[in-house]
Enzyme design. Structure first.
Site, PDB file in Angstrom:
ATOM      1  NE  ARG A 665      32.262  24.806  14.788  1.00  0.00           N
ATOM      2  CZ  ARG A 665      33.364  24.161  15.148  1.00  0.00           C
ATOM      3  NH1 ARG A 665      34.510  24.435  14.522  1.00  0.00           N
ATOM      4  NH2 ARG A 665      33.346  23.241  16.078  1.00  0.00           N
ATOM      5  CG  PHE A 670      35.900  27.233  21.043  1.00  0.00           C
ATOM      6  CD1 PHE A 670      37.269  27.281  21.266  1.00  0.00           C
ATOM      7  CD2 PHE A 670      35.428  26.406  20.038  1.00  0.00           C
ATOM      8  CE1 PHE A 670      38.147  26.524  20.509  1.00  0.00           C
ATOM      9  CE2 PHE A 670      36.293  25.642  19.271  1.00  0.00           C
ATOM     10  CZ  PHE A 670      37.656  25.709  19.508  1.00  0.00           C
ATOM     11  CD  GLN A 673      35.460  27.662  11.435  1.00  0.00           C
ATOM     12  OE1 GLN A 673      35.279  27.115  12.517  1.00  0.00           O
ATOM     13  NE2 GLN A 673      35.711  26.976  10.329  1.00  0.00           N
ATOM     14  CG  ASN A 712      43.626  22.698   9.994  1.00  0.00           C
ATOM     15  OD1 ASN A 712      43.041  21.870  10.689  1.00  0.00           O
ATOM     16  ND2 ASN A 712      44.737  23.305  10.397  1.00  0.00           N
ATOM     17  CG  PHE A 723      39.444  29.755  14.390  1.00  0.00           C
ATOM     18  CD1 PHE A 723      39.927  29.883  15.688  1.00  0.00           C
ATOM     19  CD2 PHE A 723      40.052  28.830  13.553  1.00  0.00           C
ATOM     20  CE1 PHE A 723      40.991  29.120  16.141  1.00  0.00           C
ATOM     21  CE2 PHE A 723      41.118  28.062  13.988  1.00  0.00           C
ATOM     22  CZ  PHE A 723      41.590  28.206  15.288  1.00  0.00           C
ATOM     23  CG  LEU A 732      42.673  25.152  19.297  1.00  0.00           C
ATOM     24  CD1 LEU A 732      41.926  26.372  18.802  1.00  0.00           C
ATOM     25  CD2 LEU A 732      42.074  23.880  18.706  1.00  0.00           C
ATOM     26  CG  HIS A 736      43.839  24.934  14.101  1.00  0.00           C
ATOM     27  ND1 HIS A 736      42.972  24.769  13.035  1.00  0.00           N
ATOM     28  CD2 HIS A 736      43.499  23.989  15.027  1.00  0.00           C
ATOM     29  CE1 HIS A 736      42.138  23.775  13.316  1.00  0.00           C
ATOM     30  NE2 HIS A 736      42.438  23.283  14.516  1.00  0.00           N
TER      31      HIS A 736
END
Length: 775
Positions: A665, A670, A673, A712, A723, A732, A736
């Protein structure tokens, strides 16, 4: 790959057609051979030329400059139970006073520092660099502590010029006076808060330093007919301890934020919330004792009867003369009395702050009395000539100056500040946090009860008056006033994790009571075997004049939102440990410099855990190298803060779990991952099987790009996927677990981020992890 951060509002001053020379950190950090920016105003240029001519006639200047300690790391730190807010120093008694948010004032005595380095290091003295760290001296010795106030301390000040006495003013409206030589409280004044509310700044006044000027904490009161409102300054006597001021100075129309007393000219300089700077007379002219004009019971006997009429007349005459002397206190400074060379403020640059709509955060007066400096709320330091009130030069410490430099020098090796874009982002976040407190911009009284306490920035001159000491985001700058160059930086290495706020410079060797020291050492050794060490450390200059050793000078500073104060000397324990190349020795050096003289807090417990359980960290790596098909990515791990997450990551890396796993991903702007052996974002488990809990740490945030964090599916569902962010992602936080930062290979992350992807954000051409190395 740096993401610019927005600037705080109100930092840009109004422009002028003929400003004084403005020195940015880039200009001030230039080499000694580089030329200075030319002054644009002839009067400032001539003043600089005059100063430089005086400077050239002082050949002993540079050896004095070498006395200032400028290590990259502090040698030792001591703790209070709450945030340390103030420090002050008595050169006569070699005593340091510190105050904390809980109202406690502590006395510390300087001690000799063993084995100072030579002024000119010899190429053959490699053995001296590997001295045992246990030989480092503690720099300070705790003497006594007082619960001086039941509320936070507003200010802590020392008498001039040598520091025989000190005073603290608290938010409980209590004033305490201290005998520094006897480290004892010699008196207090319980001021009636309704009548005389004490503010946040104070200074001793007069030839005998027997009066204490305290600002008022009252807000602005417009239209009350007095014209002064919250700008009152109360003068209290330290001899009579009267709760009624001997005089009230009425010069300001808004609360006074900073005051400083020029002892050479007996003139007070005060600055208020609106940016108004005032000179006023601080000399009583009497040269004798100070008696309060508030109440006088000196002519009453113990039995209640009064003295005879003749004695009353003599007392009245004496009191009349003393009150007449007080009449000049607070008056405008005059050339014949205070050495000023102007008759109107219109002939000076003292209106500079109010024109630019900024107020003073700190005010420092040179010990020689010829100049003073103001740190403004616009993050500019302005240096004034005292007698003329003219602006000599400005030093620009705004964040956008550093941001511009970071954008120009992306390579850390070419950056004199030692900051990359990520490190700058971290420091910028800390500066923004300070901007919400009374340290930088806020002036409201209720900010005293904020998390960082009543802390404030503090600039000062060194004891020679030749250097201005300024705390900045890259460390504590030592600026040479005659040349306007930054000669040295204190704490450059520790500035990445600590925001130093300034403190006190203690030049020269520690003053030691030889008899006491010998007696204590003999008692500790069970005999007289310690006498040689005592004499060598305290008399090294007397016995070895010209040996080329530096004095035991130290610099003491507070730090933002820290309950410790930090001591810098000519010794750098971290640098010595780094020379050996032993990681364990470096860790021990970092731990041993934190003195646990108070009950430990969370940070102290972490250090203690590291010291006792260092062997358990063998399975936890400190650095990982992701070897991908597009290049290597170096990651710094945080095993102390997130041990479970790092253990899981290192376990997978060592057993080959991540080998040939793809980046499934990728979202431009951004993150990228990976970590799923199935390659679709639905697989992966922990080394224990199943899932494990989150580890949120307050100081590990998604506040910068290239943050390594666990992926997660909700709280407590961590497995193997992780990531790397490519921009700050604060949303975030607390969702995370952050367990690492990319230190090298940002270009690889950017290259992966920019590949073409399908509608599911999966790269069209597979990018995979070849292997992961753990160090």
């Amino acid at each position: 790959f740096f993401i610019p951060l927005t600037q705080s509002k109100g930092n840009t001053p109004l422009s002028y057609s003929s400003p004084p020379p403005l020195l940015s950190p880039m200009a001030s950090l230039s080499s000694a051979t580089s030329s200075l920016p030319a002054a644009k105003r002839p009067r400032i240029l001539s003043s600089q030329e005059q100063q430089q001519q005086q400077h050239q006639q002082q050949p002993s200047y540079y050896p004095n400059a070498n006395e200032i300690p400028t290590p990259k790391h502090y040698q030792v730190s001591y703790a209070h139970r709450t945030v340390v807010t103030f420090t002050t120093y008595s050169s006569k008694h070699d005593m340091i006073l510190t105050a904390s948010q809980d109202g406690i004032v502590k006395f510390w005595k300087r001690t000799p520092i063993s084995s100072p380095p030579p002024i000119i290091p010899s190429s053959t003295s490699s053995s001296s660099a590997s001295n045992n760290l246990s030989s480092l001296g503690p720099c300070l010795e705790f003497v006594k502590a007082y619960q001086a106030h039941t509320a936070p301390v507003s200010c802590l000040v020392m008498t001039q010029p040598d520091g025989d006495g000190a005073a603290s003013v608290g938010h409980d409206n209590l004033i305490k006076f201290y005998d520094v030589g006897g480290f004892d409280v010699k008196g207090m004044i319980r001021v009636i808060k309704e009548s005389y509310p004490c503010g946040k700044t104070a200074a001793f006044v007069g030839e005998q330093q027997a009066l204490l000027a305290v600002s008022s904490s009252s807000g602005e009161m417009e239209g009350n007919g007095t014209g002064c409102g919250g700008g009152l300054i109360y003068l209290f006597s330290s001899l009579t301890l009267s709760p009624v001021p001997v005089k009230i100075v009425k010069l300001h129309a808004s609360p006074v934020l900073q005051m400083g007393y020029n002892f050479q000219y007996h003139c007070m300089i005060s600055a208020d919330k609106r940016g108004v700077v005032e000179y006023w007379n601080g000399s009583s002219g009497s040269g004798g004792s100070v008696v309060s004009s508030g109440w006088d019971n000196s002519n009453r006997h113990d039995d209640g009867s009064m003295e005879n009429e003749q004695d009353n007349d003599e007392d009245d005459d004496e009191k009349f003369h003393e009150l007449a002397a007080y009449a000049s206190l607070g008056d405008a400074a005059l050339p014949e009395r205070n050495g000023v060379k102007f008759h109107s403020k219109l002939d000076t640059d003292l209106y500079t702050l109010i024109k630019r709509k900024v107020h003073a955060l700190s005010l420092a007066i040179s010990p020689t009395g010829d100049k003073f400096a103001i740190y403004g709320s616009d993050r500019k330091i302005r240096l004034f000539e005292f007698q003329t009130g003219k602006l000599i030069v400005q030093y620009d410490e705004r964040m956008k100056i550093y941001e511009k430099k970071i954008n120009v020098d992306m390579d850390v090796s070419n950056n004199n500040d030692g900051m990359d874009a990520i490190d700058y982002g971290n420091r910028s976040a800390r500066e923004r946090e300070m901007g919400d407190t009374s340290i930088l911009y806020a002036t409201r009284a209720d900010n005293v009860y904020q998390e960082c306490g009543n802390q404030s920035l503090k600039i000062e001159f060194d004891p020679t008056g030749r250097h201005l000491i300024v705390p900045t985001i890259i460390g504590i700058k030592i600026i040479e006033c005659n040349t306007n160059r930054c000669r040295k930086i204190i704490g450059k290495g520790d500035a990445s994790t600590l925001r130093f706020l300034g403190g006190v410079m203690c030049l020269g060797d520690a003053k030691v009571d030889k008899q006491m020291l010998l007696a204590r050492m003999a008692g500790a050794a069970g005999g007289g075997g310690g006498s040689s060490t005592a004499t060598s450390s305290s008399n090294k200059h007397a016995q070895g004049e010209g040996t080329g050793t530096l004095p035991d000078s130290i610099y003491i500073t507070t730090a933002f939102n820290k309950r410790r104060f930090y001591v810098f000397s000519h010794m750098d324990p971290i640098a010595k440990a780094e020379e050996s190349g032993d990681n364990e020795e470096q860790q021990n050096a970092a731990i041993s410099r934190e003195i646990l003289n108070e009950p430990p807090d969370a940070e102290d417990l972490i250090l203690d855990h590291m010291q006792r359980d260092g062997g358990k960290d063998s399975k936890l790596g400190k650095e990982a190298i992701l070897r991908t098909t597009m290049g290597d990515i170096h990651i710094r791990l945080f095993p102390d803060e997130t041990p479970r997450t790092v253990e899981n990551f290192c376990g997978h890396a060592r057993n080959g779990y991540y080998d040939n796993v793809i980046f499934h991903r990728v979202i431009k702007g951004f993150m990228i991952q990976t970590g799923d052996p199935l390659g679709d974002g639905t697989g992966g488990e922990s080394i224990w099987g199943g899932e494990f809990e989150d580890e949120f740490v307050r100081d590990l945030r998604h506040d910068r790009p290239f943050t390594v964090s666990m992926a997660n599916a909700g709280p407590g569902t961590n497995g193997s996927q992780f990531f790397i962010t490519t921009v700050p992602t604060p949303w975030l936080d607390n969702k995370h677990t952050v367990f690492g930062r990319v230190t090298r290979g940002m270009d690889v992350c950017a290259a992966i981020e920019n590949v073409k992807v399908d509608e599911l954000d999966k790269p069209l051409n597979e990018i995979s992890i070849v292997s992961v190395d753990i160090n």
